[in-house]
Design an enzyme around this catalytic site. Sequence first.
Site, mmCIF file in Angstrom:
data_model
loop_
_atom_site.group_PDB
_atom_site.id
_atom_site.type_symbol
_atom_site.label_atom_id
_atom_site.label_comp_id
_atom_site.label_asym_id
_atom_site.label_seq_id
_atom_site.Cartn_x
_atom_site.Cartn_y
_atom_site.Cartn_z
ATOM 1 N N PRO A 9 0.791 -1.232 0.000
ATOM 2 C CA PRO A 9 0.000 0.000 0.000
ATOM 3 C C PRO A 9 0.822 1.281 0.000
ATOM 4 C CG PRO A 9 -0.154 -1.139 2.117
ATOM 5 C CD PRO A 9 0.500 -2.085 1.160
ATOM 6 N N ASN A 10 0.327 2.220 -0.772
ATOM 7 C CA ASN A 10 0.864 3.588 -0.892
ATOM 8 C C ASN A 10 2.171 3.675 -1.674
ATOM 9 O OD1 ASN A 10 -1.238 4.884 0.686
ATOM 10 N ND2 ASN A 10 -0.359 3.815 2.442
ATOM 11 N N ARG A 17 4.467 10.964 -2.363
ATOM 12 C CA ARG A 17 4.352 10.627 -0.949
ATOM 13 C C ARG A 17 5.652 10.921 -0.193
ATOM 14 N NH1 ARG A 17 4.738 4.422 1.160
ATOM 15 N NH2 ARG A 17 4.086 4.888 3.273
ATOM 16 N N TYR A 22 10.930 8.986 1.051
ATOM 17 C CA TYR A 22 10.914 7.971 -0.005
ATOM 18 C C TYR A 22 11.503 8.445 -1.332
ATOM 19 C CZ TYR A 22 7.885 5.700 3.385
ATOM 20 O OH TYR A 22 7.389 5.132 4.535
ATOM 21 N N ASN A 73 7.872 -5.786 -0.745
ATOM 22 C CA ASN A 73 7.829 -4.641 0.157
ATOM 23 C C ASN A 73 6.378 -4.551 0.625
ATOM 24 O OD1 ASN A 73 7.759 -2.258 1.523
ATOM 25 N ND2 ASN A 73 8.908 -1.079 -0.007
ATOM 26 N N ALA A 76 3.119 -0.746 4.848
ATOM 27 C CA ALA A 76 2.589 -0.707 6.223
ATOM 28 C C ALA A 76 2.110 -2.077 6.702
ATOM 29 C CB ALA A 76 1.469 0.312 6.314
ATOM 30 N N GLU A 97 12.411 -9.687 1.885
ATOM 31 C CA GLU A 97 11.660 -8.486 2.278
ATOM 32 C C GLU A 97 12.513 -7.256 1.984
ATOM 33 O OE1 GLU A 97 11.053 -8.436 6.503
ATOM 34 O OE2 GLU A 97 10.014 -6.517 6.490
ATOM 35 N N HIS A 99 12.680 -2.772 2.000
ATOM 36 C CA HIS A 99 12.127 -1.464 2.372
ATOM 37 C C HIS A 99 13.026 -0.376 1.814
ATOM 38 C CE1 HIS A 99 9.223 -3.302 5.008
ATOM 39 N NE2 HIS A 99 10.196 -4.082 5.435
ATOM 40 N N ARG A 106 13.191 4.473 12.529
ATOM 41 C CA ARG A 106 12.054 5.400 12.422
ATOM 42 C C ARG A 106 11.155 5.244 13.663
ATOM 43 N NH1 ARG A 106 9.403 4.916 6.614
ATOM 44 N NH2 ARG A 106 8.238 6.670 7.496
#
Length: 152
Positions: A9-10, A17, A22, A73, A76, A97, A99, A106
């Site tokens: 998502p996103n 964004r 990012y 990825n 969230a 995985e 990111h 963070r």
Amino acid sequence: MKFLIINGPNLNMLGIREPEIYGKETLDDLMKYVKNYCDPRDIDVQFFQSNSEGAIIDAIQGALGKFDGIIINPAAYTHTSIAIPDAIRAVSMPAVEVHLSDITDREDFRKTSYTSSVCIATVKGKHFDSYLDAVEILASEVKATAAMHTEE
Ligand code: DQA
């Protein structure tokens, strides 16, 4: 070698964004960057992006028998979903995985990844290059597994 690269998502909003986290490049730029890396290495990559957990699970299940591995990825959903790692476990395919940002550096809620325990590795904090590292890790794993089977 065929890999499915799943973005959650996103990530379709890359470029717009939170560019300070990012970056200013888009999902399209990311896909081109990864494809340009994979093409000369004879690695076939297909991309899938969805904002829905169920659609991501369907994509993982649909990868069975069609791909040699998955790069994901989960965005969230990394920090909330049990169903996504369950799907990865269900297909028993090697997965990495990734990111863009360093999720360990963070907010506290980003420090938990439910996905990492079902993946052979997690690459984080290297922006687009996280995906290239993931390609290398997955390719080595797939080659090693294939070599093991030819020895048998
Ligand atoms: C992300 C990190 C997640 O915490 C966040 O929710 C994302 C993107 C990353 O690539 O850095 O959407 O997965």
